[in-house]
Design an enzyme around this catalytic site. Structure first.
Site, mmCIF file in Angstrom:
data_model
loop_
_atom_site.group_PDB
_atom_site.id
_atom_site.type_symbol
_atom_site.label_atom_id
_atom_site.label_comp_id
_atom_site.label_asym_id
_atom_site.label_seq_id
_atom_site.Cartn_x
_atom_site.Cartn_y
_atom_site.Cartn_z
ATOM 1 N N ASP A 137 -24.564 20.645 -3.158
ATOM 2 C CA ASP A 137 -25.658 21.301 -3.883
ATOM 3 C C ASP A 137 -26.587 22.133 -2.999
ATOM 4 O O ASP A 137 -27.695 22.480 -3.412
ATOM 5 C CB ASP A 137 -26.495 20.256 -4.637
ATOM 6 C CG ASP A 137 -25.750 19.700 -5.836
ATOM 7 O OD1 ASP A 137 -25.087 20.496 -6.520
ATOM 8 O OD2 ASP A 137 -25.820 18.481 -6.079
ATOM 9 N N ASP A 197 -19.872 23.836 -11.425
ATOM 10 C CA ASP A 197 -21.226 24.135 -10.935
ATOM 11 C C ASP A 197 -21.211 24.663 -9.491
ATOM 12 O O ASP A 197 -22.083 25.414 -9.068
ATOM 13 C CB ASP A 197 -22.123 22.886 -10.945
ATOM 14 C CG ASP A 197 -21.887 21.954 -12.107
ATOM 15 O OD1 ASP A 197 -20.745 21.918 -12.616
ATOM 16 O OD2 ASP A 197 -22.809 21.245 -12.505
#
Ligand code: GLY
Length: 421
Positions: A137, A197
């Site tokens: 992330d 993602d």
């Protein structure tokens, strides 16, 4: 009560005459951009108070958990809980960069140093993440915060932090499979899970090659985007959420979901990440395969019989009780922002994309916006984080606001200059 008075005083300090006590918010500007950017400034001032309050009133259980796991201090807001309380997260949380990113966008729009200082403060809390190689992330956390900060200030310290972040992210690349590993959790379920993602984290890698001249990052990003294009998509161009890889052979082991309804369903935010991710990859590479993928995802989304008339998707396109299912305003914000960019590259369809994006932000502003001074200073209501685990269902979530503001700024730039970058 004390906090409510503080919130109202912010509004009054700005010299705005508002209908206090009424549930409607008056128009704050002449255009949708002006109106919502002013609204954002008022709400973010409310958020500062709410953040202070949530920090000083953290529950003993939360503090104990944080200290036991060495997670460090609470940093930025993530969401409102169903009981109305504000959920703040430590820097390691994947959402920690969105709030500072919003502040940078407000600074960009207003050129007011108040916002620059606030953006710096909320960005600086995240520095330790540059060495955190435990998740994929990095882009969400560091590019939304430090990335916007560097773009607007050219601060050399930010550049170094971003380059270190890219080096750390690159350690998760698995050459035999041609992907960056997403998660380390659920090791009994997946060998090497990659989620759609992850396309969003590639922007940091493209940036790192431009700034450093080292093509390693670019090559990893292109490799990851190509492997994802090959394995994540179904023939109708909807995408899976999680693909599990064998890191020795590169074979696909499983096609799963984690946040969607089922393995074969189309989780809405995942489709939004795909649209945004391939549009951004085309910007960075000019490879036609990436533009075509973005175009196909757009066609899937906007021809889907379950896309609602207001273009704010239900949490999953295959949710069983549509139209009685929670929406995901965050998916709508991401889609709107992506469409403004896509309109630059597919000029034949530019008008269509811009109209779709305009409709989304108009509907979000009209029917999904918080009342002024409410909801911990979040802008948008009705986002859904993870419906299957009943987490963050139909609540304000920070990334919906981040991409909403980004979309507004993109609309503004397109209208004023015809350019975005
Ligand atoms: N990246 C996690 C999510 O979209 O919920």
């Amino acid at each position: 009560m004390k906090r409510r008075i503080q919130q109202l005083s912010h509004t009054l300090m700005l010299g705005l005459c508002i209908g206090i006590g009424s549930s409607c918010t008056p128009k704050l500007g002449n255009t949708i951009v002006e109106d919502n950017m002013m609204f954002a400034q008022l709400q973010l001032r409310v958020a500062f108070d709410e953040i202070d309050y949530a920090r000083t009133n953290e529950s003993p259980e939360s503090r104990e958990k944080r200290e036991k796991n060495c997670w460090g201090e609470l940093t930025n807001p993530r969401n409102s809980e169903p009981d109305g309380s504000l959920h703040l997260v430590p820097s390691k949380d994947w959402t920690s960069g969105f709030f500072p990113g919003e502040l940078w966008y407000i600074y960009e729009y207003t050129q007011n140093n108040f916002w620059k200082k606030k953006a710096q403060q909320h960005t600086d809390m995240l520095e330790q993440e540059k060495m955190n190689g435990k998740t994929h992330d990095m882009g969400f956390k560091m590019y939304c915060s430090y990335g916007n900060g560097y773009r607007l200030t050219q601060d050399e310290r930010y550049k170094e932090i971003l380059l270190q972040s890219a080096r750390t992210l690159a350690t998760r690349f698995k050459p035999a499979a041609g992907i960056i590993r997403s998660w380390d959790h659920n090791k009994n379920k997946w060998q090497c899970p990659v989620i759609i993602d992850n396309m969003m984290n590639l922007e940091l890698l493209f940036w790192a090659t431009r700034e450093s001249g080292d093509s390693t990052y670019y090559n990893i990003a292109v490799n990851h985007a190509r492997t994802t294009l090959k394995n994540h998509f179904r023939p109708d161009y909807s995408c899976y959420h999680v693909i599990d890889y064998d890191t020795i052979t590169g074979n696909v082991l499983k096609k799963n979901t984690h946040q969607g309804l089922s393995h074969e369903s189309a989780w809405s935010r995942g489709q939004a990440w795909a649209l945004y991710g391939y549009t951004m990859c085309y910007r960075e590479t000019k490879l036609p395969e990436f533009l075509q993928q973005a175009q196909k995802v757009e066609e899937y989304l906007f021809n889907h019989p379950h896309m609602p008339a207001d273009l704010v998707p239900y949490w999953d396109f295959d949710a069983p009780n549509i139209p009685n299912e929670p929406r995901d305003a965050s998916a709508a914000s991401v889609i709107a922002s992506a469409l403004y960019e896509l309109s630059l590259y597919d000029t034949e369809n530019a008008e269509k994309y811009q109209k779709q994006a305009d409709r989304i932000i108009e509907n979000l502003a009209k029917n999904y916006r918080s009342d002024m001074g409410q909801n911990n200073g979040f802008l948008l209501l009705h986002s859904t984080g993870t419906k299957p685990s009943n987490t963050e269902v139909d609540v304000p979530i920070v990334y919906a606001d981040y991409y909403f503001i980004e979309a507004l700024i993109r609309k503004d730039k397109l209208e004023k200059t015809g350019k975005l970058f």
